[in-house]
Design a protein around this motif. Structure first.
Motif, mmCIF file in Angstrom:
data_model
loop_
_atom_site.group_PDB
_atom_site.id
_atom_site.type_symbol
_atom_site.label_atom_id
_atom_site.label_comp_id
_atom_site.label_asym_id
_atom_site.label_seq_id
_atom_site.Cartn_x
_atom_site.Cartn_y
_atom_site.Cartn_z
ATOM 1 N N VAL A 85 16.248 14.312 30.517
ATOM 2 C CA VAL A 85 16.243 15.763 30.338
ATOM 3 C C VAL A 85 17.668 16.264 30.069
ATOM 4 O O VAL A 85 17.881 17.096 29.181
ATOM 5 C CB VAL A 85 15.615 16.480 31.550
ATOM 6 N N PHE A 86 18.657 15.757 30.791
ATOM 7 C CA PHE A 86 20.027 16.194 30.560
ATOM 8 C C PHE A 86 20.542 15.722 29.199
ATOM 9 O O PHE A 86 21.349 16.417 28.581
ATOM 10 C CB PHE A 86 20.941 15.763 31.711
ATOM 11 N N SER A 87 20.059 14.588 28.709
ATOM 12 C CA SER A 87 20.382 14.186 27.334
ATOM 13 C C SER A 87 19.814 15.184 26.336
ATOM 14 O O SER A 87 20.459 15.518 25.337
ATOM 15 C CB SER A 87 19.829 12.789 27.040
ATOM 16 N N GLU A 88 18.622 15.671 26.618
ATOM 17 C CA GLU A 88 18.004 16.690 25.767
ATOM 18 C C GLU A 88 18.771 18.001 25.839
ATOM 19 O O GLU A 88 18.947 18.676 24.824
ATOM 20 C CB GLU A 88 16.545 16.918 26.178
ATOM 21 N N ILE A 89 19.217 18.360 27.024
ATOM 22 C CA ILE A 89 20.017 19.577 27.163
ATOM 23 C C ILE A 89 21.250 19.474 26.274
ATOM 24 O O ILE A 89 21.566 20.409 25.529
ATOM 25 C CB ILE A 89 20.427 19.813 28.638
ATOM 26 N N TYR A 90 21.924 18.349 26.341
ATOM 27 C CA TYR A 90 23.124 18.166 25.526
ATOM 28 C C TYR A 90 22.780 18.236 24.031
ATOM 29 O O TYR A 90 23.512 18.839 23.255
ATOM 30 C CB TYR A 90 23.800 16.831 25.858
ATOM 31 N N ARG A 91 21.650 17.663 23.644
ATOM 32 C CA ARG A 91 21.231 17.651 22.233
ATOM 33 C C ARG A 91 21.002 19.060 21.706
ATOM 34 O O ARG A 91 21.384 19.377 20.577
ATOM 35 C CB ARG A 91 19.952 16.819 22.077
ATOM 36 N N VAL A 92 20.389 19.929 22.522
ATOM 37 C CA VAL A 92 20.034 21.263 22.024
ATOM 38 C C VAL A 92 21.167 22.280 22.160
ATOM 39 O O VAL A 92 21.093 23.358 21.576
ATOM 40 C CB VAL A 92 18.741 21.803 22.678
ATOM 41 N N LEU A 93 22.218 21.937 22.920
ATOM 42 C CA LEU A 93 23.363 22.839 23.048
ATOM 43 C C LEU A 93 24.256 22.775 21.820
ATOM 44 O O LEU A 93 24.495 21.704 21.265
ATOM 45 C CB LEU A 93 24.210 22.469 24.275
ATOM 46 N N ARG A 94 24.753 23.915 21.434
ATOM 47 C CA ARG A 94 25.765 23.965 20.381
ATOM 48 C C ARG A 94 27.093 23.475 20.952
ATOM 49 O O ARG A 94 27.319 23.564 22.172
ATOM 50 C CB ARG A 94 25.920 25.395 19.873
ATOM 51 N N PRO A 95 28.004 23.007 20.102
ATOM 52 C CA PRO A 95 29.336 22.647 20.606
ATOM 53 C C PRO A 95 29.957 23.838 21.347
ATOM 54 O O PRO A 95 29.908 24.967 20.881
ATOM 55 C CB PRO A 95 30.117 22.308 19.338
#
Length: 173
Positions: A85-95
């Motif tokens: 889930v935290f990998s997904e959070i990182y994926r959907v966040l903008r830089p």
């Protein structure tokens, strides 16, 4: 207000009928994710929502770099696959985006993971920090601990002893 400015695009993951966003701030888009469509429909802060169990499929139904902020308010203790889930959070966040995870000592005991149920406030904080650290790319998480206490006067607020006594005093409404 400081971390999620007006005009931001926000993913409110594991959301419900109540929003933890300030009602007077106008965001460009707030997408809600949760388990209960009726509760999500009652959340006036959400522009759109979708229902999905992250325990069964720990992915978000959005493209890469879609959000300025991802929120997880009082629900991190229920994640069965937190690293995914935290990998997904990182994926959907903008830089430069921010992920805010808030929690307390309250929980649905039967639904919380064992490490949370059996943990102390300190170990729970360490656990959430580890979730961030498992994902390459997140910056060092910042821990903000807010203790409830009553301020009687400016003088009392400045005294460490008064602060401690206020902390120990039973809360009254």
């Amino acid at each position: 207000r400081k971390l999620i400015p007006a005009g931001s695009e926000v993913l409110d993951m594991m959301s419900s009928w109540a929003s933890h966003l300030p009602p007077d701030v106008k965001y460009n888009r707030v997408l809600g994710h949760g388990l209960n469509a009726a509760e999500l429909a009652g959340n006036d802060s959400l522009d759109h929502f979708y229902v999905k169990d992250l325990s069964e499929a720990p992915t978000f139904e959005v493209g890469n770099a879609q959000f300025d902020a991802v929120l997880c308010a009082v629900s991190v203790q229920y994640l069965q696959q937190p690293e995914k889930v935290f990998s997904e959070i990182y994926r959907v966040l903008r830089p430069g985006g921010v992920c805010i995870v808030s929690f307390s000592n309250r929980m649905f005991f039967q639904k919380a993971i064992a490490a949370w149920r059996n943990g102390s406030p300190y170990s729970r904080t360490r656990l959430v920090l580890q979730y961030f650290q498992c994902v390459s790319g997140f910056t060092q998480p910042e821990v903000i601990k807010q203790l409830p206490f009553k301020v009687y006067s400016e003088k009392d607020h400045q005294s460490p002893i008064a602060w401690l006594l206020n902390l120990l005093e039973p809360a009254t409404n």
